[in-house]
Design a protein around this motif. Structure first.
Motif, PDB file in Angstrom:
ATOM      1  N   ASP A 281       1.419  13.168   9.978  1.00 51.74           N
ATOM      2  CA  ASP A 281       1.854  13.290   8.580  1.00 51.74           C
ATOM      3  C   ASP A 281       1.507  12.025   7.816  1.00 51.74           C
ATOM      4  N   THR A 282       1.848  12.010   6.522  1.00 51.94           N
ATOM      5  CA  THR A 282       1.422  10.893   5.654  1.00 51.94           C
ATOM      6  C   THR A 282       2.047   9.562   6.045  1.00 51.94           C
ATOM      7  N   GLY A 283       3.198   9.585   6.749  1.00 49.24           N
ATOM      8  CA  GLY A 283       3.847   8.327   7.114  1.00 49.24           C
ATOM      9  C   GLY A 283       3.460   7.803   8.475  1.00 49.24           C
ATOM     10  N   SER A 284       2.622   8.535   9.208  1.00 43.07           N
ATOM     11  CA  SER A 284       2.301   8.134  10.577  1.00 43.07           C
ATOM     12  C   SER A 284       1.541   6.812  10.635  1.00 43.07           C
TER      13      SER A 284
ATOM     14  N   TYR B 262       0.842  -1.199   0.000  1.00 37.62           N
ATOM     15  CA  TYR B 262       0.000   0.000   0.000  1.00 37.62           C
ATOM     16  C   TYR B 262       0.878   1.251   0.000  1.00 37.62           C
ATOM     17  N   THR B 263       0.448   2.261  -0.700  1.00 35.89           N
ATOM     18  CA  THR B 263       1.085   3.562  -0.557  1.00 35.89           C
ATOM     19  C   THR B 263       0.690   4.153   0.792  1.00 35.89           C
ATOM     20  N   ASP B 264       1.373   5.235   1.205  1.00 32.69           N
ATOM     21  CA  ASP B 264       1.026   5.869   2.477  1.00 32.69           C
ATOM     22  C   ASP B 264      -0.420   6.352   2.478  1.00 32.69           C
ATOM     23  N   ILE B 265      -0.865   6.893   1.337  1.00 33.20           N
ATOM     24  CA  ILE B 265      -2.240   7.401   1.249  1.00 33.20           C
ATOM     25  C   ILE B 265      -3.237   6.258   1.339  1.00 33.20           C
ATOM     26  N   GLN B 266      -2.912   5.134   0.644  1.00 37.77           N
ATOM     27  CA  GLN B 266      -3.811   3.990   0.700  1.00 37.77           C
ATOM     28  C   GLN B 266      -3.880   3.388   2.104  1.00 37.77           C
TER      29      GLN B 266
END
Length: 838
Positions: free
Chosen positions: A109-112, A40-44
């Protein structure tokens, strides 16, 4: 293909393990889960976390302390307040702590989210269940996320304070109009029956491919929107309406903002973005869909429903979900079954729009009637907490006609409950008797109605003046209903505004429109509000003089509101919706109160004067200025209300206003129907009295014991308690107070000749005992032996009545009855004249 699928949040394809792999991967190698979410991407991954937030909160609840320590060590820039979470854990509020962690992760953030999932994998937190979440089927996953979102949106009612709908919800009274299909006017209905909200969505024919439409209508504030919220919440929690796969509410206020052409699919995605990649599946089975349009009457250009030319013109005929049209045409075509045939629709509207909705082929029609008073009482108990204080407040509302009559309106109940809760918070450790300003409560209520209309202050003021003038006319004509020529002025107001303050009475429609104010209290308030906003200052004082000279009392409540609305304390919320009130009104009414009241209450023996004084006391209470109250009431040293039947709110207002004079020379509350609880309400006032008359009430022993507790330290010199249903049981308290209070010198415990049913019944033995023991220096009027003889005569009547009942001579009995009764009253009058009455 078993090894592939779509991400639950975004629809992006991801590889999935086969069925056999799903069972063994998590059990044999827990760390294998990292390989799954690594795809999965970070957004997914954030979408997955958001969709399953509730499940993840539950999963980590038992190990929340380990989760937070690992997150802090790995997520250096974390916005997590670890001390607050530790404090929650120490208090054993683990559920709150896990919720706080998930909210912090999603707010980071997006990586949390990836860090969070890595922590779960490393700590081996239920890996098999986490793998199941990551490999969930798309349809099940989207449904779960949709339910979760709707549950979050509807779980709380945002009243003046947020409350869980499951805790506070009381179902309003709902009636079903049973008659010809599509008839929403009620003219040809043959039957009306009570219904429950789970019946709103029943299909008459489950095999039909036709769309199903239910219409729910009712006046503003009767609870339609809350009813819809509860219905959605029940579906989202799996409690009811499981026949629908998706429930989709389209908010009318949001639809009104869309001015350009748009597709129906885009309307759905704008409200529910996570459905964008699932719409094709959604449209495949319309019968499993429920669309909700709350307050459809507020949609602009709704008149297109009855526009046959537009209906037959292909340019305005929406037949699918992907073609662009104006919102009004899309809604019209959906309602008329042009596309998504077989779906279900639930519409709510105010009653003024029923004629327009006659063009909708409704399967069923329901009217929301608001609360019965029993439901209103239950609502207050839930809102205030079901304890002793709440029960006392509910009793107060029940005895207050002004408030009780408005409680059929749930919106008014919300406003009143908020005011009463504020009183509760301010009065901790003090008396629980509510001290609420009726003007303040109704001001807040009308402000709510105006806010829901959606107009600016100048427009609200303009339209309210029209409605207020009609209310003023209603007071003068003593009516709540209007039709024909009387309604001409309303033509300048939009129906949405009119329906906020008036409703149509379907039982009275006979070829013409009839509008009606809900209650006389509401009518009087709107009339007073309009006069305060628009009447010249000099005219206001003359108007009050005229009202207080009017002997029928029809302007009483109006006058009280007129004074109350002149105080800036009552108009804060209203000023947000109507702009500033005239500043000179307050000084004008202040001048009137201080200059004209004392000259109107000189002869307190007249019933009209007593009624006027009571109205003035209510005006002072609503005005809410302690200095003005003191200035007005201090010169009035003798207060007599002995010709009025006082109600519970009157005693409460007296308790608040009569504390302003330091000394009341004489207070006469005889024959006011006072009960023992009224003594508690007046306990701050009674010790200020020099002469206190409480004759011919119903204080009973409990009330008198309470009274003497209050009067232990007081200025009282003379106390009259004739005919109060007293017995020997209260004598010890009475004579103890006589002994301990040196100022109390005269006490009347005799009986009045007017009402034998309330006679004090003391024995000579007990009276003599207490008198000789402790009160020989006091002047006590008891008149007891004579009353005993009178009671003997009554006993003779009772005995003769028994003889007559078993076959005695009725004529003889009637003659003897008249003779004995005549002797009885003559004896009592002699006793009264011989005694030194107080």
């Amino acid at each position: 293909m078993e090894g592939s699928g779509k991400n639950l949040a975004t629809g992006v394809p991801v590889e999935r393990p086969s069925s056999s792999q799903r069972e063994t991967t998590a059990e044999e190698d827990p760390h294998k889960i990292t390989e799954v979410f690594a795809r999965y991407t970070d957004i997914q991954l954030r979408g997955v976390t958001e969709s399953y937030q509730e499940q993840l909160e539950s999963t980590i609840e038992d190990v929340v302390e380990h989760i937070i320590e690992s997150l802090i060590s790995k997520w250096r820039t974390s916005g997590i307040n670890h001390e607050e979470i530790r404090a929650l854990i120490r208090k054993n509020q683990r559920s709150d702590a896990s919720q706080y962690i998930l909210e912090s992760v999603l707010g980071g953030d997006t990586g949390s989210c990836r860090i969070f999932w890595n922590v779960l994998a490393e700590l081996q937190i239920n890996p098999q269940y986490l793998m199941k979440l990551l490999t969930q089927d798309v349809e099940i996953d989207v449904k779960r996320r949709h339910r979760y979102n709707l549950r979050n949106q509807t779980r709380k009612l945002y009243l003046p304070k947020p409350l869980l709908i499951s805790d506070i919800y009381i179902e309003p009274t709902i009636t079903e109009m049973q008659g010809e299909q599509g008839d929403l006017t009620g003219e040809s209905n043959t039957h009306i029956r009570e219904a429950e909200h789970h019946e709103l969505l029943k299909r008459s024919n489950s095999d039909s491919d036709q769309s199903m439409i239910s219409v729910v209508y009712g006046a503003a504030g009767t609870g339609k929107t809350t009813l819809i919220q509860k219905l959605i919440y029940d579906w989202a929690t799996g409690m009811k309406h499981e026949e629908f796969s998706f429930v989709l509410r389209l908010k009318i206020q949001k639809l009104k903002e869309i001015k350009s052409c748009i597709t129906f699919s885009r309307l759905i995605v704008d409200s529910y973005p996570y459905l964008e990649n699932y719409l094709d599946h959604l449209w495949n089975d319309p019968k499993r869909l429920l669309f909700i349009f709350d307050d459809l009457d507020q949609l602009y250009r709704l008149s297109t429903l009855s526009d046959t030319g537009r209906k037959n013109d292909p340019r305005y005929r929406c037949t699918d979900t992907e073609s662009e049209y104006l919102v009004c045409d899309i809604v019209r075509c959906l309602l008329q079954g042009e596309f998504l045939r077989g779906c279900s629709m639930l519409i709510t509207t105010r009653d003024w729009n029923l004629e327009l909705l006659h063009h909708v082929a409704a399967d069923s029609t329901f009217q929301v009637m608001g609360f019965t008073f029993e439901k209103a009482k239950e609502y207050f108990r839930r809102y205030l907490g079901n304890g002793k204080n709440a029960n006392e407040i509910v009793d107060f509302i029940e005895q207050n006609d002004l408030l009780r009559n408005m409680c059929s309106d749930p919106l008014f109940c919300v406003t009143l409950a908020s005011s009463l809760e504020s009183f509760q918070a301010q009065g901790k450790g003090q008396t629980t008797i509510p001290i609420v300003s009726h003007t303040q409560v109704l001001s807040d209520y009308v402000a709510h109605l105006l806010a829901n209309c959606g107009y600016d202050g100048n427009t609200n003021r303009k339209y309210l003046s029209v409605v207020g003038e009609l209310a003023d006319k209603g007071i003068r004509q003593n009516t709540l209903s209007f039709e024909g020529d009387a309604l001409k002025d309303l033509d300048s107001c939009p129906p949405a505004f009119i329906s906020a303050f008036l409703y149509q009475d379907p039982d009275k429609q006979r070829g013409s429109v009839i509008y009606e104010f809900r209650h006389s209290v509401f009518r009087d308030f709107l009339a007073a509000l309009t006069n305060v906003l628009n009447t010249p200052i000099s005219r206001l004082k003359r108007m009050l003089d005229e009202m207080f000279s009017e002997i029928t009392g029809r302007f009483g409540i109006f006058s009280i509101f007129l004074v109350g609305l002149s105080s800036r304390k009552s108009t804060d919320r209203l000023e947000l919706e109507l702009h500033a009130f005239p500043t000179e009104v307050t000084s004008c009414i202040t001048e009137w109160l201080t200059q004209s009241v004392s000259r109107r209450v000189k002869d307190m023996d007249r019933k009209q004067t007593q009624r006027m004084f009571l109205c003035i006391v209510h005006c002072l209470f609503e005005f809410g200025d302690n200095e003005i109250t003191k200035e007005v009431l201090t010169p009035i040293t003798t207060i007599k209300l002995n010709q009025l039947r006082l109600k519970s709110p009157d005693y409460i207002v007296l308790s608040r206003t009569l504390i302003s004079p330091e000394v009341i020379q004489e207070l006469d509350l005889s024959s006011c129907f006072a009960q023992p609880e009224e003594i508690r309400k007046l306990e701050q006032v009674l010790p200020r009295c020099v002469i206190l008359r409480l004759n011919q009430n119903n204080l009973r022993d409990s009330g008198v014991k309470r009274l003497f507790d209050v009067l232990k330290k007081s200025k009282i010199r003379t106390l009259a308690l004739k005919s109060n249903n007293l017995t020997d049981n209260c004598l010890e308290s009475v004579f103890f107070a006589l002994t301990t209070n040196p100022s109390l010198m005269q006490l009347n415990l005799s009986n009045s000749s007017q009402d034998w049913n309330q006679a004090n019944q003391f024995t000579d033995e007990k009276l003599q005992y207490h008198y000789k023991r402790s009160a020989q220096q006091k002047e006590i009027n008891r008149d007891q032996p004579r009353m005993t003889r009178a009671q003997d005569n009554l006993g003779r009547i009772d005995a003769m009545s028994t003889v007559s009942a078993v076959g005695g001579d009725s004529d003889l009995w009637n003659n003897e009855y008249l003779r004995v009764r005549s002797l009885m009253f003559a004896e009592a009058n002699r006793a009264q004249s011989e005694s030194s009455c107080v």
